[in-house]
Write a protein that holds these residues in place. Sequence first.
Motif, PDB file in Angstrom:
ATOM      1  N   ASP A 164       2.059   6.395  -7.029  1.00 24.18           N
ATOM      2  CA  ASP A 164       1.055   7.395  -7.415  1.00 24.18           C
ATOM      3  C   ASP A 164       1.611   8.810  -7.278  1.00 24.18           C
ATOM      4  OD1 ASP A 164      -0.709   5.353  -7.892  1.00 24.18           O
ATOM      5  OD2 ASP A 164      -1.735   5.517  -5.951  1.00 24.18           O
ATOM      6  N   GLU A 165       2.372   9.048  -6.196  1.00 22.49           N
ATOM      7  CA  GLU A 165       2.958  10.373  -5.998  1.00 22.49           C
ATOM      8  C   GLU A 165       4.002  10.677  -7.066  1.00 22.49           C
ATOM      9  OE1 GLU A 165       3.681  14.094  -4.225  1.00 22.49           O
ATOM     10  OE2 GLU A 165       2.032  12.661  -4.109  1.00 22.49           O
ATOM     11  N   LEU A 166       4.806   9.669  -7.434  1.00 24.28           N
ATOM     12  CA  LEU A 166       5.804   9.866  -8.489  1.00 24.28           C
ATOM     13  C   LEU A 166       5.129  10.172  -9.826  1.00 24.28           C
ATOM     14  CD1 LEU A 166       8.376   7.040  -7.651  1.00 24.28           C
ATOM     15  CD2 LEU A 166       8.749   9.497  -7.465  1.00 24.28           C
ATOM     16  N   LYS A 167       4.014   9.477 -10.113  1.00 23.16           N
ATOM     17  CA  LYS A 167       3.282   9.749 -11.348  1.00 23.16           C
ATOM     18  C   LYS A 167       2.723  11.165 -11.340  1.00 23.16           C
ATOM     19  CE  LYS A 167       1.916   4.994 -12.435  1.00 23.16           C
ATOM     20  NZ  LYS A 167       0.762   4.057 -12.562  1.00 23.16           N
ATOM     21  N   ARG A 168       2.189  11.578 -10.173  1.00 24.22           N
ATOM     22  CA  ARG A 168       1.633  12.924 -10.061  1.00 24.22           C
ATOM     23  C   ARG A 168       2.717  13.979 -10.255  1.00 24.22           C
ATOM     24  NH1 ARG A 168       0.767  17.116  -6.801  1.00 24.22           N
ATOM     25  NH2 ARG A 168       2.247  16.312  -5.262  1.00 24.22           N
ATOM     26  N   MET A 169       3.885  13.746  -9.634  1.00 29.25           N
ATOM     27  CA  MET A 169       4.986  14.694  -9.781  1.00 29.25           C
ATOM     28  C   MET A 169       5.514  14.733 -11.204  1.00 29.25           C
ATOM     29  SD  MET A 169       5.250  16.194  -6.960  1.00 29.25           S
ATOM     30  CE  MET A 169       6.768  17.082  -7.315  1.00 29.25           C
TER      31      MET A 169
ATOM     32  N   ALA B  70       0.833  -1.207   0.000  1.00 29.55           N
ATOM     33  CA  ALA B  70       0.000   0.000   0.000  1.00 29.55           C
ATOM     34  C   ALA B  70       0.866   1.254   0.000  1.00 29.55           C
ATOM     35  CB  ALA B  70      -0.921  -0.006   1.214  1.00 29.55           C
ATOM     36  N   LYS B  71       1.926   1.253   0.796  1.00 27.08           N
ATOM     37  CA  LYS B  71       2.808   2.419   0.860  1.00 27.08           C
ATOM     38  C   LYS B  71       3.590   2.581  -0.440  1.00 27.08           C
ATOM     39  CE  LYS B  71       3.266   2.826   5.839  1.00 27.08           C
ATOM     40  NZ  LYS B  71       4.177   2.889   6.994  1.00 27.08           N
TER      41      LYS B  71
END
Length: 343
Positions: A110-115, A103-104
Amino acid sequence: MSLSPRIIALLLALLIAGLTMAFLAFVPGTTGSMLFVVGTSSFLLSFFLVMYTIDILVYREITKLYDAIRRLKVKDFSISRKSILKTGNPFKKLNDEIFVYVAKKQREIDELKRMEQFRREFLADVSHELKTPIFAAQGFIHTLIDGAVDDEFVRDKFLAKAARSLDGLDALVKDLVALSQLETGELRMHFERVDMRQLIEEIFEQLESLARARTTSLRLKAPQGPIWVKADRQRMTQVMINLIQNAVKYGNDNGRVIVALDEDGKKHIQVSVKDDGPGIPPEHLSRIFERFYRVEKSRSKEQGGTGLGLAIVKHILNAHKSKITVLSRLEKGTEFRFKLDKE
């Protein structure tokens, strides 16, 4: 109840021995001593066989996997060992640890994709913003080089336009540098005792000509006397100029901008900047503090600015341990609010 390998082996051995003795009891000629010997033998054999199978072939290997995941998890996330689930069942431990770890990791992905998406949009925005003043200045200068320099009127006009384009480029680069320094923490705040009443009155004087051009009135609502806060005076001036200037620029002609200073408890002063302009559509409110985001792009271009003002405001206030909020109603106006520590 925690089921250890011994308990599982004991229960299974008792079950196997019981079933074996039950079947033999129906066989003609079976004596009690035979049942005892068969029951004991099947119990011992089943116990040690199940114990070996579960403990050696399953539990130990699962425990090794769990320990490896736990070490990786602790290394990756700096999680205290006390927070790791304590249970004797390695299947449960392994399942819980894998679930938490995956999960982490998914959140990290997801955060890397967003960035990555943010970086692509930022590069596109920067390229566009830099291209406009550069091409404008380039066009004026090449026109002069091609012969227009001999016409004094055209020369002065084009040089003035080229200078304005380069001034806009300079402002954009300075804002980008300031924003980068704020985000990385390189730009330190120099906190001191600041009189917000005096600071706002000085800003009103600076923006008087802009307000007069829009026939907009500037008004301060605050208690009498100095209003002392703990802030970086230079950066707080930058914040207030940006908010008040935006309120004048994007408000209605013949409008009104009100800056209010109110006590919020014993420790804070609430600062608000309110206009009676057209307001901001609800779908834009969550994004107005993003870099280069403009609610009305064509109008924003006409009014000037780099599109970085509110992003810089947000980061400066974050450095003051404050958070800016915005309230807006269409055709009713917009209000920005934040709090500062009293001094």
